[in-house]
Design a protein around this motif. Structure first.
Motif, PDB file in Angstrom:
ATOM      1  N   GLY A   7       0.713  -1.242  -0.129  1.00  0.00           N
ATOM      2  CA  GLY A   7      -0.023   0.203  -0.025  1.00  0.00           C
ATOM      3  C   GLY A   7       0.826   1.259   0.175  1.00  0.00           C
ATOM      4  O   GLY A   7       1.938   1.335   0.902  1.00  0.00           O
ATOM      5  N   VAL A   8       0.469   2.206  -0.777  1.00  0.00           N
ATOM      6  CA  VAL A   8       1.428   3.512  -0.999  1.00  0.00           C
ATOM      7  C   VAL A   8      -0.005   4.649  -1.112  1.00  0.00           C
ATOM      8  O   VAL A   8      -0.769   4.607  -1.674  1.00  0.00           O
ATOM      9  N   LYS A   9       0.680   5.690  -0.364  1.00  0.00           N
ATOM     10  CA  LYS A   9      -0.447   6.828  -0.129  1.00  0.00           C
ATOM     11  C   LYS A   9       0.381   7.977  -0.456  1.00  0.00           C
ATOM     12  O   LYS A   9       1.700   8.185  -0.077  1.00  0.00           O
ATOM     13  N   ARG A  10      -0.154   8.748  -1.236  1.00  0.00           N
ATOM     14  CA  ARG A  10       0.360  10.152  -1.422  1.00  0.00           C
ATOM     15  C   ARG A  10       0.046  11.319  -0.557  1.00  0.00           C
ATOM     16  O   ARG A  10      -1.091  11.473  -0.205  1.00  0.00           O
ATOM     17  N   VAL A  11       1.040  11.857  -0.034  1.00  0.00           N
ATOM     18  CA  VAL A  11       0.768  12.824   0.906  1.00  0.00           C
ATOM     19  C   VAL A  11       1.709  14.046   0.658  1.00  0.00           C
ATOM     20  O   VAL A  11       2.668  14.217   0.046  1.00  0.00           O
ATOM     21  N   ILE A  12       1.448  15.282   1.727  1.00  0.00           N
ATOM     22  CA  ILE A  12       2.241  16.585   1.438  1.00  0.00           C
ATOM     23  C   ILE A  12       3.572  16.105   1.798  1.00  0.00           C
ATOM     24  O   ILE A  12       3.908  15.394   2.654  1.00  0.00           O
ATOM     25  N   ASP A  13       4.626  16.446   1.082  1.00  0.00           N
ATOM     26  CA  ASP A  13       5.906  16.267   1.250  1.00  0.00           C
ATOM     27  C   ASP A  13       6.317  16.546   2.555  1.00  0.00           C
ATOM     28  O   ASP A  13       6.046  17.747   3.125  1.00  0.00           O
ATOM     29  N   TYR A  14       7.175  15.671   3.288  1.00  0.00           N
ATOM     30  CA  TYR A  14       7.416  15.746   4.905  1.00  0.00           C
ATOM     31  C   TYR A  14       8.081  17.170   4.900  1.00  0.00           C
ATOM     32  O   TYR A  14       8.593  17.654   5.944  1.00  0.00           O
ATOM     33  N   ALA A  15       8.931  17.700   3.774  1.00  0.00           N
ATOM     34  CA  ALA A  15       9.732  18.755   4.054  1.00  0.00           C
ATOM     35  C   ALA A  15       8.988  20.031   3.930  1.00  0.00           C
ATOM     36  O   ALA A  15       9.293  21.279   4.310  1.00  0.00           O
ATOM     37  N   VAL A  16       7.587  20.003   3.775  1.00  0.00           N
ATOM     38  CA  VAL A  16       6.880  21.234   3.367  1.00  0.00           C
ATOM     39  C   VAL A  16       6.074  21.710   4.544  1.00  0.00           C
ATOM     40  O   VAL A  16       5.657  20.742   5.559  1.00  0.00           O
ATOM     41  N   LYS A  17       6.038  22.950   4.851  1.00  0.00           N
ATOM     42  CA  LYS A  17       5.449  23.406   6.099  1.00  0.00           C
ATOM     43  C   LYS A  17       4.171  23.758   5.890  1.00  0.00           C
ATOM     44  O   LYS A  17       3.603  24.117   4.762  1.00  0.00           O
ATOM     45  N   ILE A  18       3.279  22.886   6.543  1.00  0.00           N
ATOM     46  CA  ILE A  18       1.714  22.910   6.508  1.00  0.00           C
ATOM     47  C   ILE A  18       0.943  23.992   7.079  1.00  0.00           C
ATOM     48  O   ILE A  18       1.432  24.756   8.027  1.00  0.00           O
ATOM     49  N   ARG A  19      -0.070  24.440   6.030  1.00  0.00           N
ATOM     50  CA  ARG A  19      -0.801  25.716   6.467  1.00  0.00           C
ATOM     51  C   ARG A  19      -2.207  25.411   6.385  1.00  0.00           C
ATOM     52  O   ARG A  19      -2.756  24.801   5.658  1.00  0.00           O
ATOM     53  N   VAL A  20      -2.763  25.866   7.375  1.00  0.00           N
ATOM     54  CA  VAL A  20      -4.061  25.655   7.652  1.00  0.00           C
ATOM     55  C   VAL A  20      -5.117  26.542   6.632  1.00  0.00           C
ATOM     56  O   VAL A  20      -4.516  27.775   6.672  1.00  0.00           O
ATOM     57  N   LYS A  21      -6.085  26.108   6.102  1.00  0.00           N
ATOM     58  CA  LYS A  21      -6.881  26.975   5.409  1.00  0.00           C
ATOM     59  C   LYS A  21      -7.547  27.986   6.118  1.00  0.00           C
ATOM     60  O   LYS A  21      -7.891  27.758   7.249  1.00  0.00           O
ATOM     61  N   PRO A  22      -7.552  29.417   5.755  1.00  0.00           N
ATOM     62  CA  PRO A  22      -8.344  30.229   6.457  1.00  0.00           C
ATOM     63  C   PRO A  22      -9.653  29.851   6.948  1.00  0.00           C
ATOM     64  O   PRO A  22     -10.152  30.452   8.078  1.00  0.00           O
ATOM     65  N   ASP A  23     -10.705  29.135   6.142  1.00  0.00           N
ATOM     66  CA  ASP A  23     -11.788  29.038   6.728  1.00  0.00           C
ATOM     67  C   ASP A  23     -11.749  27.445   7.707  1.00  0.00           C
ATOM     68  O   ASP A  23     -12.800  26.919   8.230  1.00  0.00           O
ATOM     69  N   LYS A  24     -10.584  27.048   8.072  1.00  0.00           N
ATOM     70  CA  LYS A  24     -10.218  25.916   8.968  1.00  0.00           C
ATOM     71  C   LYS A  24     -11.045  24.839   8.763  1.00  0.00           C
ATOM     72  O   LYS A  24     -11.228  23.995   9.528  1.00  0.00           O
ATOM     73  N   THR A  25     -11.193  24.648   7.341  1.00  0.00           N
ATOM     74  CA  THR A  25     -11.963  23.300   6.869  1.00  0.00           C
ATOM     75  C   THR A  25     -10.638  22.141   6.680  1.00  0.00           C
ATOM     76  O   THR A  25     -11.234  20.921   6.459  1.00  0.00           O
ATOM     77  N   LYS A 224     -13.254  20.920  12.533  1.00  0.00           N
ATOM     78  CA  LYS A 224     -12.285  22.318  12.540  1.00  0.00           C
ATOM     79  C   LYS A 224     -11.011  21.875  12.458  1.00  0.00           C
ATOM     80  O   LYS A 224     -10.607  20.898  13.167  1.00  0.00           O
ATOM     81  N   VAL A 225      -9.974  22.352  11.634  1.00  0.00           N
ATOM     82  CA  VAL A 225      -8.667  22.009  11.594  1.00  0.00           C
ATOM     83  C   VAL A 225      -7.960  23.664  11.888  1.00  0.00           C
ATOM     84  O   VAL A 225      -8.016  24.410  11.505  1.00  0.00           O
TER      85      VAL A 225
END
Length: 253
Positions: A7-25, A224-225
């Motif tokens: 099983g393999v999953k596509r995820v946001i690259d580990y080196a990328v800084k995660i940003r939450v959407k303005p609407d927190k969804t 909410k996120v």
């Protein structure tokens, strides 16, 4: 000789800084670099090593996700997988796709492909669920060996050294079985350019959950996120007595 499903999953690259959407969804994914989940890379590498040792004779990579998930499947093929299956789930269905859905999909494909061994990463770095291997084993009623740091084969058994809180535990499982890969299992190889070119010609089958008879209706609702709280700056105290006073003031004692 075993047929291995990975099983393999596509995820946001580990080196990328995660940003939450303005609407927190949720988190921002548009225009963000994605890659294969690091633990799944380890799972693919282990399957390839089993093939090199003549323990496995075929490796099938599986990914559930939008059309872009084919990128990580091509990476798995370039690393040494023989064929790939893309179970397309997109839009809102993908936002609420959970390990229980993925587990049912993997279990059904394992039955259809007559797999002898399923290897997945112990968890995905985006949701940190650590549930897919365990639930897949439950649906199939197969033995499981999670958090594997070493895998060997003895006749029709696999011997897995696994990481537990108290150290290392060694267990023996009959095949067919489900394994989840831990960080120290191996060091994944880089896909070479010739292998990347060859991967483009390897078979990639597209399916939907409906084709497999799996209902992916959401079991959860994302309320909410939020970003984690910012860590407060530390203070330097002159002595232990002052430290105790401050800890009492802040309710830590």
């Amino acid at each position: 000789m075993a047929r291995v499903l990975v099983g393999v999953k596509r995820v946001i690259d580990y080196a990328v800084k995660i940003r939450v959407k303005p609407d927190k969804t949720g988190v921002v994914t548009e225009g963000i670099k994605h890659s294969m989940n690091p633990f799944d890379e380890i799972a693919v590498e282990e399957a390839v090593r089993l093939k090199e040792k003549k323990i496995a004779n075929e490796i099938i990579a599986v990914s559930c996700g939008p059309a872009q998930a084919q990128d990580v499947l091509r990476t798995a093929l370039a690393m040494g997988a023989d064929k790939a299956i893309h179970v397309e789930v997109s839009g809102q269905d993908y936002e609420t796709l959970q390990p229980i859905h993925v587990s049912k999909i993997l279990a059904k494909i394992a039955q259809n492909e007559k797999a002898d061994l399923i290897i997945v990463g112990k968890q995905a770095i985006d949701d940190d669920c650590n549930q897919t291997a365990q639930m897949t084993a439950g649906f199939l009623d197969w033995p499981q060996a999670t958090f594997a740091s070493k895998i060997d084969k003895e006749e029709n058994h696999i011997v897995v050294k696994r990481e537990v809180d108290g150290g290392l535990e060694t267990i023996k499982c009959k095949l067919p079985a489900v394994i989840s890969a831990d960080l120290r299992l191996n060091e994944p190889r880089y896909a070479t350019l010739p292998n990347i070119m060859k991967a483009k010609k390897k078979p990639l089958t597209k399916l939907t959950p409906k084709d497999l008879g799996v209902d992916t209706s959401p079991r959860i609702q994302i309320l909410k996120v939020e970003d984690p709280p910012v860590r407060q700056a530390g203070t330097i105290v002159p002595d232990v007595d002052t430290l105790i006073v401050k800890l009492k003031e802040q309710g830590h004692i």
